[in-house]
Structures are given as structure tokens and as C-alpha cells.
Design an enzyme around this catalytic site. Structure first.
Site, short mmCIF file in Angstrom:
data_model
loop_
_atom_site.label_atom_id
_atom_site.label_comp_id
_atom_site.label_asym_id
_atom_site.label_seq_id
_atom_site.Cartn_x
_atom_site.Cartn_y
_atom_site.Cartn_z
N TYR A 150 0.81 -1.22 0.00
CA TYR A 150 0.00 0.00 0.00
C TYR A 150 0.84 1.27 0.00
O TYR A 150 0.31 2.37 -0.12
CB TYR A 150 -0.91 0.03 1.23
CG TYR A 150 -1.84 -1.15 1.32
CD1 TYR A 150 -2.91 -1.28 0.45
CD2 TYR A 150 -1.65 -2.14 2.28
CE1 TYR A 150 -3.77 -2.36 0.52
CE2 TYR A 150 -2.50 -3.23 2.37
CZ TYR A 150 -3.55 -3.33 1.48
OH TYR A 150 -4.40 -4.41 1.55
N HIS A 179 -4.23 6.18 -1.42
CA HIS A 179 -4.86 6.03 -0.10
C HIS A 179 -3.86 6.26 1.03
O HIS A 179 -4.25 6.50 2.16
CB HIS A 179 -5.48 4.63 0.01
CG HIS A 179 -6.76 4.59 0.77
ND1 HIS A 179 -7.65 5.63 0.85
CD2 HIS A 179 -7.32 3.59 1.50
CE1 HIS A 179 -8.69 5.28 1.59
NE2 HIS A 179 -8.51 4.05 2.01
N ASP A 187 -6.33 11.29 2.21
CA ASP A 187 -6.68 11.41 0.79
C ASP A 187 -8.13 11.88 0.67
O ASP A 187 -8.94 11.64 1.56
CB ASP A 187 -6.49 10.08 0.07
CG ASP A 187 -7.33 8.96 0.65
OD1 ASP A 187 -7.32 8.76 1.88
OD2 ASP A 187 -8.01 8.26 -0.12
N ASN A 238 -13.74 6.30 5.07
CA ASN A 238 -13.84 5.34 6.17
C ASN A 238 -12.88 5.61 7.32
O ASN A 238 -13.19 5.32 8.48
CB ASN A 238 -13.66 3.92 5.65
CG ASN A 238 -14.85 3.46 4.84
OD1 ASN A 238 -15.97 3.89 5.06
ND2 ASN A 238 -14.61 2.60 3.88
#
Length: 193
Positions: free
Chosen positions: A16, A21, A96, A117
């Protein structure tokens, strides 16, 4: 009340690291380099560094990267805030933002989660919306691409270069907010950048 803790939202793990993100993690890494953070420790489910910062009224700030996945970051951050006796109003969160065009960076005080989220988790766990934010614009995905796939897609070539410029601007805004306070940062960086 000044900013005492700057937290970058992202997902742990090498897969990631270079994604949209993880904009928050990337800004924290940029700040850590600028402020010469040399020691990171695991604390309350976060990677944490305390760094000297002449810009801060306290003379130092806490940098944090929650090590849970994005949608569960509220728990570790709530514990970290309690550990350091930092209120949500003294917290700056870098994340983000799909609703801002790629390359735009804006400062915001308070507000809702707008479907993010990580922000949703933080608001639920702290029962507060009083924290400030550096919103890193990533734009909407092209065509019918799933937003979840888009935000987790590795950045390459020109996209990675452009994002590095945006990350540097995000770090500039974070330092400005620490030095001058949230209200001045909102006046200076609340609009398009």
C-alpha cells in the site's frame, strides 16, 4: 489551542506504500524527514515519533501513523490522544480526498467524514469532529473504475512525480498549521491550492 499531534491516515504494508490512499502516511514521512525524526516506536497501535519543532508553541510535535487498516484507525488514534492528553481540537489529520481534484490540497477545520472510512472511524471512536484536516486531493477514478481499486492502485511515472509534489505541499500546510494555528491555516489554505 495549538496542534500537538499530526496523524497521517493510510494502510500498513509495502503493497500500500505508494498508493493514493496512503497520502497521509506519505506526508508524515515527509514531515519526519524535514524535522529529523530518528526514532519511531510502536505505541497504542500507531508508529509514533516525537520531534523538535520550533514552529510549535510546545517546542515539539508528535507524528503518528496508525498501524491498523484505514477503516479501523479511530481506535488506535483515540488511545494515542488519551496517552498524550491531546484533545481532538489539538489533532491534525492528513488524508486522501476523492472529492478534490488530483493535485489540490486544502486545510479544513471540523466537519463530517464525506464517506471516508478513516475519518468515519475516527469520528465514531472519539465522538468528535473537532480535529483539523489536510485534505490531499486525488480526484475521482476514471470511467467506471471502482473507487476502492483506484485509491489502492500503485502510482507510477508521472502520477508518482505529481503526487510527490502534492505530498510536499501537504507537509508545508501541516507545518504552517502547527506554527500559526488552525484558524490562520484555514484562511491561508482553505481555498484551492
Amino acid at each position: 489551542m495549538g496542534i500537538k499531534l499530526v496523524a497521517g491516515l493510510g494502510n500498513p504494508g509495502a503493497e500500500y506504500a505508494n498508493t493514493r490512499h496512503n497520502a497521509g502516511y506519505q506526508v508524515i514521512d515527509e514531515l519526519a524527514g524535514r524535522l529529523h525524526a530518528t526514532y519511531w516506536k510502536q505505541q497504542c497501535g500507531c508508529l509514533v515519533a516525537q520531534v523538535s519543532c520550533e514552529a510549535s508553541p510546545e517546542g515539539q510535535i508528535i507524528l503518528a501513523k496508525p498501524q491498523s487498516f484505514m477503516n479501523e484507525c479511530g481506535g488506535p488514534l483515540k488511545r494515542l490522544l488519551a496517552q498524550y492528553r491531546v484533545t481532538p481540537a489539538e489533532l491534525l489529520v492528513v488524508h486522501d480526498e476523492l472529492e478534490l481534484p488530483a493535485g489540490e490540497v486544502r486545510f479544513k477545520q471540523g466537519g463530517g467524514h464525506a464517506g471516508h472510512n478513516g475519518l468515519r472511524s475516527l469520528i465514531e471512536k472519539t465522538a468528535s469532529r473537532d480535529f483539523s484536516r489536510v485534505r490531499m486531493g486525488i480526484g475521482r477514478p476514471p470511467g467506471r473504475m471502482d473507487p476502492a481499486a483506484y485509491v489502492l492502485q500503485p502510482l507510477r511515472n508521472r502520477d508518482a512525480e505529481d503526487f510527490a509534489v502534492e505530498v510536499a505541499l501537504g507537509a508545508d500546510i501541516a507545518v504552517y498549521a502547527v506554527e500559526h494555528g488552525a484558524e490562520k491555516a484555514l484562511r491561508a489554505y482553505g481555498g484551492k491550492r
